[in-house]
Write a protein that holds these residues in place. Structure first.
Motif, PDB file in Angstrom:
ATOM      1  N   THR A  89       0.819  -1.208   0.000  1.00 61.16           N
ATOM      2  CA  THR A  89       0.000   0.000   0.000  1.00 61.16           C
ATOM      3  C   THR A  89       0.853   1.258   0.000  1.00 61.16           C
ATOM      4  OG1 THR A  89      -0.198  -0.002   2.408  1.00 61.16           O
ATOM      5  CG2 THR A  89      -1.915  -1.147   1.150  1.00 61.16           C
ATOM      6  N   THR A  90       2.133   1.135   0.326  1.00 62.51           N
ATOM      7  CA  THR A  90       3.028   2.296   0.327  1.00 62.51           C
ATOM      8  C   THR A  90       3.960   2.301  -0.875  1.00 62.51           C
ATOM      9  OG1 THR A  90       4.658   1.147   1.700  1.00 62.51           O
ATOM     10  CG2 THR A  90       2.991   2.452   2.844  1.00 62.51           C
ATOM     11  N   GLY A 137      -1.967  -4.616  -2.739  1.00 61.37           N
ATOM     12  CA  GLY A 137      -1.582  -3.238  -2.986  1.00 61.37           C
ATOM     13  C   GLY A 137      -2.590  -2.434  -3.772  1.00 61.37           C
ATOM     14  N   SER A 148      -6.313  -0.915  -4.535  1.00 59.67           N
ATOM     15  CA  SER A 148      -7.476  -0.578  -3.734  1.00 59.67           C
ATOM     16  C   SER A 148      -8.790  -0.764  -4.473  1.00 59.67           C
ATOM     17  CB  SER A 148      -7.377   0.875  -3.259  1.00 59.67           C
ATOM     18  OG  SER A 148      -7.308   1.744  -4.368  1.00 59.67           O
TER      19      SER A 148
END
Length: 57
Positions: free
Chosen positions: A15-16, A39, A41
Motif C-alpha cells: 500500500t506504500t 496493494g 485498492s
C-alpha cells in the motif's frame, strides 16, 4: 498482507509502494499474482498498474 522482496526477503507493504525499503529493489505486478499482494485498492487498479509497468519498459 505484505509482499517479500525477491532480492533480500524484506517485507514490503504494497500500500506504500512496491520498492523495498532495505535494498531498493522494485517488485513488479507482473512478478506477483493478485492473491499474493493487496496493494490495489480498486477493481481496475491491477489493470492500470500492469499497463503503466508495460509502458515504462
Amino acid at each position: 498482507m505484505d509482499v517479500n522482496c525477491p532480492d533480500c526477503g524484506c517485507e514490503i507493504d504494497p500500500t506504500t509502494g512496491l520498492t523495498c525499503p532495505r535494498c531498493g529493489a522494485t517488485v513488479t505486478c507482473s512478478s506477483l499474482s493478485c492473491e499474493d499482494c493487496d496493494g490495489c485498492s480498486g477493481l481496475f487498479e491491477p489493470i492500470e498498474r500492469v499497463v503503466r509497468e508495460r509502458l515504462r519498459s
